[in-house]
Design a protein around this motif. Sequence first.
Motif, PDB file in Angstrom:
ATOM      1  N   PRO A   1       0.802  -1.216   0.000  1.00  0.00           N
ATOM      2  CA  PRO A   1       0.000   0.000   0.000  1.00  0.00           C
ATOM      3  C   PRO A   1       0.842   1.277   0.000  1.00  0.00           C
ATOM      4  CG  PRO A   1       0.176  -0.822   2.218  1.00  0.00           C
ATOM      5  CD  PRO A   1       0.927  -1.797   1.333  1.00  0.00           C
ATOM      6  N   LEU A   2       2.167   1.114   0.000  1.00  0.00           N
ATOM      7  CA  LEU A   2       3.066   2.258   0.153  1.00  0.00           C
ATOM      8  C   LEU A   2       4.321   2.095  -0.685  1.00  0.00           C
ATOM      9  CD1 LEU A   2       3.290   2.159   4.039  1.00  0.00           C
ATOM     10  CD2 LEU A   2       2.163   3.964   2.784  1.00  0.00           C
ATOM     11  N   LYS A   3       5.010   3.210  -0.867  1.00  0.00           N
ATOM     12  CA  LYS A   3       6.390   3.181  -1.347  1.00  0.00           C
ATOM     13  C   LYS A   3       7.255   3.227  -0.093  1.00  0.00           C
ATOM     14  CE  LYS A   3       9.731   5.708  -4.122  1.00  0.00           C
ATOM     15  NZ  LYS A   3      10.000   6.934  -4.883  1.00  0.00           N
ATOM     16  N   GLY A   4       8.195   2.291   0.010  1.00  0.00           N
ATOM     17  CA  GLY A   4       9.033   2.287   1.200  1.00  0.00           C
ATOM     18  C   GLY A   4       9.890   1.045   1.303  1.00  0.00           C
ATOM     19  N   THR A   5      10.222   0.688   2.534  1.00  0.00           N
ATOM     20  CA  THR A   5      11.062  -0.476   2.808  1.00  0.00           C
ATOM     21  C   THR A   5      10.308  -1.433   3.724  1.00  0.00           C
ATOM     22  OG1 THR A   5      13.032   0.897   2.624  1.00  0.00           O
ATOM     23  CG2 THR A   5      13.295  -1.245   3.695  1.00  0.00           C
ATOM     24  N   VAL A   6      10.123  -2.656   3.245  1.00  0.00           N
ATOM     25  CA  VAL A   6       9.407  -3.679   4.008  1.00  0.00           C
ATOM     26  C   VAL A   6      10.361  -4.296   5.026  1.00  0.00           C
ATOM     27  CG1 VAL A   6       8.086  -5.827   3.867  1.00  0.00           C
ATOM     28  CG2 VAL A   6       7.980  -4.179   1.979  1.00  0.00           C
ATOM     29  N   ILE A   7       9.856  -4.425   6.262  1.00  0.00           N
ATOM     30  CA  ILE A   7      10.620  -5.076   7.329  1.00  0.00           C
ATOM     31  C   ILE A   7       9.774  -6.201   7.925  1.00  0.00           C
ATOM     32  CG2 ILE A   7      11.958  -2.993   7.862  1.00  0.00           C
ATOM     33  CD1 ILE A   7      10.117  -2.626  10.351  1.00  0.00           C
TER      34      ILE A   7
ATOM     35  N   PRO B   1       5.183  -4.341  20.590  1.00  0.00           N
ATOM     36  CA  PRO B   1       5.023  -5.789  20.763  1.00  0.00           C
ATOM     37  C   PRO B   1       3.671  -6.324  20.312  1.00  0.00           C
ATOM     38  CG  PRO B   1       5.177  -4.674  22.902  1.00  0.00           C
ATOM     39  CD  PRO B   1       5.446  -3.651  21.848  1.00  0.00           C
ATOM     40  N   VAL B   2       2.627  -5.517  20.334  1.00  0.00           N
ATOM     41  CA  VAL B   2       1.318  -5.983  19.864  1.00  0.00           C
ATOM     42  C   VAL B   2       1.402  -6.388  18.392  1.00  0.00           C
ATOM     43  CG1 VAL B   2      -1.077  -5.294  19.403  1.00  0.00           C
ATOM     44  CG2 VAL B   2       0.006  -4.680  21.571  1.00  0.00           C
ATOM     45  N   PHE B   3       2.137  -5.606  17.612  1.00  0.00           N
ATOM     46  CA  PHE B   3       2.313  -5.935  16.199  1.00  0.00           C
ATOM     47  C   PHE B   3       3.410  -6.984  16.019  1.00  0.00           C
ATOM     48  CE2 PHE B   3       0.828  -1.415  15.962  1.00  0.00           C
ATOM     49  CZ  PHE B   3      -0.465  -1.714  15.549  1.00  0.00           C
ATOM     50  N   ALA B   4       4.536  -6.801  16.685  1.00  0.00           N
ATOM     51  CA  ALA B   4       5.688  -7.688  16.525  1.00  0.00           C
ATOM     52  C   ALA B   4       5.360  -9.131  16.891  1.00  0.00           C
ATOM     53  CB  ALA B   4       6.866  -7.177  17.360  1.00  0.00           C
ATOM     54  N   GLU B   5       4.494  -9.317  17.869  1.00  0.00           N
ATOM     55  CA  GLU B   5       4.117 -10.667  18.311  1.00  0.00           C
ATOM     56  C   GLU B   5       2.883 -11.186  17.594  1.00  0.00           C
ATOM     57  OE1 GLU B   5       3.945 -10.421  22.600  1.00  0.00           O
ATOM     58  OE2 GLU B   5       6.009  -9.661  22.692  1.00  0.00           O
ATOM     59  N   GLU B   6       2.461 -10.500  16.548  1.00  0.00           N
ATOM     60  CA  GLU B   6       1.355 -10.903  15.683  1.00  0.00           C
ATOM     61  C   GLU B   6       0.021 -11.049  16.413  1.00  0.00           C
ATOM     62  OE1 GLU B   6       2.449 -14.247  13.223  1.00  0.00           O
ATOM     63  OE2 GLU B   6       4.093 -13.118  12.304  1.00  0.00           O
ATOM     64  N   VAL B   7      -0.173 -10.258  17.474  1.00  0.00           N
ATOM     65  CA  VAL B   7      -1.438 -10.273  18.203  1.00  0.00           C
ATOM     66  C   VAL B   7      -2.597  -9.900  17.279  1.00  0.00           C
ATOM     67  CG1 VAL B   7      -2.731  -9.200  20.104  1.00  0.00           C
ATOM     68  CG2 VAL B   7      -0.320  -9.812  20.415  1.00  0.00           C
ATOM     69  N   MET B   8      -2.345  -8.977  16.360  1.00  0.00           N
ATOM     70  CA  MET B   8      -3.376  -8.527  15.420  1.00  0.00           C
ATOM     71  C   MET B   8      -3.329  -9.296  14.097  1.00  0.00           C
ATOM     72  SD  MET B   8      -4.763  -6.047  17.180  1.00  0.00           S
ATOM     73  CE  MET B   8      -5.713  -5.159  15.985  1.00  0.00           C
ATOM     74  N   GLY B   9      -2.493 -10.325  14.036  1.00  0.00           N
ATOM     75  CA  GLY B   9      -2.363 -11.132  12.838  1.00  0.00           C
ATOM     76  C   GLY B   9      -0.989 -10.973  12.214  1.00  0.00           C
ATOM     77  N   PRO B  10      -0.633 -11.912  11.329  1.00  0.00           N
ATOM     78  CA  PRO B  10       0.660 -11.816  10.641  1.00  0.00           C
ATOM     79  C   PRO B  10       0.631 -10.745   9.564  1.00  0.00           C
ATOM     80  CG  PRO B  10      -0.594 -13.646   9.765  1.00  0.00           C
ATOM     81  CD  PRO B  10      -1.405 -13.074  10.901  1.00  0.00           C
ATOM     82  N   GLY B  11       1.813 -10.386   9.108  1.00  0.00           N
ATOM     83  CA  GLY B  11       1.933  -9.390   8.048  1.00  0.00           C
ATOM     84  C   GLY B  11       3.331  -8.847   7.987  1.00  0.00           C
ATOM     85  N   VAL B  12       3.443  -7.579   7.659  1.00  0.00           N
ATOM     86  CA  VAL B  12       4.746  -6.914   7.548  1.00  0.00           C
ATOM     87  C   VAL B  12       4.634  -5.487   8.063  1.00  0.00           C
ATOM     88  CG1 VAL B  12       5.507  -8.278   5.549  1.00  0.00           C
ATOM     89  CG2 VAL B  12       4.312  -6.098   5.182  1.00  0.00           C
ATOM     90  N   GLY B  13       5.794  -4.888   8.314  1.00  0.00           N
ATOM     91  CA  GLY B  13       5.886  -3.456   8.563  1.00  0.00           C
ATOM     92  C   GLY B  13       6.522  -2.810   7.344  1.00  0.00           C
ATOM     93  N   ILE B  14       6.158  -1.588   7.072  1.00  0.00           N
ATOM     94  CA  ILE B  14       6.768  -0.854   5.964  1.00  0.00           C
ATOM     95  C   ILE B  14       7.174   0.521   6.483  1.00  0.00           C
ATOM     96  CG2 ILE B  14       6.503   0.088   3.635  1.00  0.00           C
ATOM     97  CD1 ILE B  14       4.311  -1.979   3.122  1.00  0.00           C
ATOM     98  N   GLU B  15       8.437   0.875   6.238  1.00  0.00           N
ATOM     99  CA  GLU B  15       8.921   2.224   6.552  1.00  0.00           C
ATOM    100  C   GLU B  15       8.609   3.078   5.328  1.00  0.00           C
ATOM    101  OE1 GLU B  15       9.806   2.915   9.454  1.00  0.00           O
ATOM    102  OE2 GLU B  15      10.394   0.996  10.303  1.00  0.00           O
ATOM    103  N   PRO B  16       7.600   3.962   5.423  1.00  0.00           N
ATOM    104  CA  PRO B  16       7.158   4.702   4.232  1.00  0.00           C
ATOM    105  C   PRO B  16       8.129   5.794   3.802  1.00  0.00           C
ATOM    106  CG  PRO B  16       5.926   5.416   6.150  1.00  0.00           C
ATOM    107  CD  PRO B  16       6.814   4.283   6.606  1.00  0.00           C
TER     108      PRO B  16
END
Length: 176
Positions: A34-40, A48-63
């Motif tokens: 959904p963005l231009k950036g760097t996927v991590i 930790p809520v995101f890092a531990e996949e509490v809300m589900g798996p996926g990725v982070g993007i530095e926009p």
Amino acid sequence: MGILDNLFGNKEKKELDAPAVKSITCEPKTVYSPLKGTVIPLSKVSDPVFAEEVMGPGVGIEPEDGKLYAPVDGEIVSVFPTGHAIGMKTEDGMEILLHIGIDTVQLEGEGFHAVVKQEDHVKAGELLVEFDCAKIKEKGYQTTTMVLIPNAAVLGTMSEPHMGTVKPLEPLFNFQ
């Protein structure tokens, strides 16, 4: 919808009929950037809520810029009142949560402008939210944007996500 319009913003859509970036034909159970950036990896996200996949798996993007586009064709099922998070659902039932920044709910909408509303139907590549990266950082928040799949457990096995630089609508991952 009076109250909901007041809560979620009854703003005019910005030419949602024409995708803001190239148009694509979405493959089933595939999520595009959904963005231009760097996927991590999600595990590298500082919350930790995101890092531990509490809300589900996926990725982070530095926009690299402040434009969040639809990563799939689907329905907007929720627009957080502050504009920092959007929930979507595809025709085949995949749920996607797009969350701009870490703890950015604290900004109470400052620096965010959602251009969609609940129940809108969008095509991949249509602009969803404009956000001010500089303002968010100036206020002491990170702009890392999460692309999460809350109902991944019912979708099958998630592929290894694309990592590194990415442009809008490049494939991130899929489910088989």
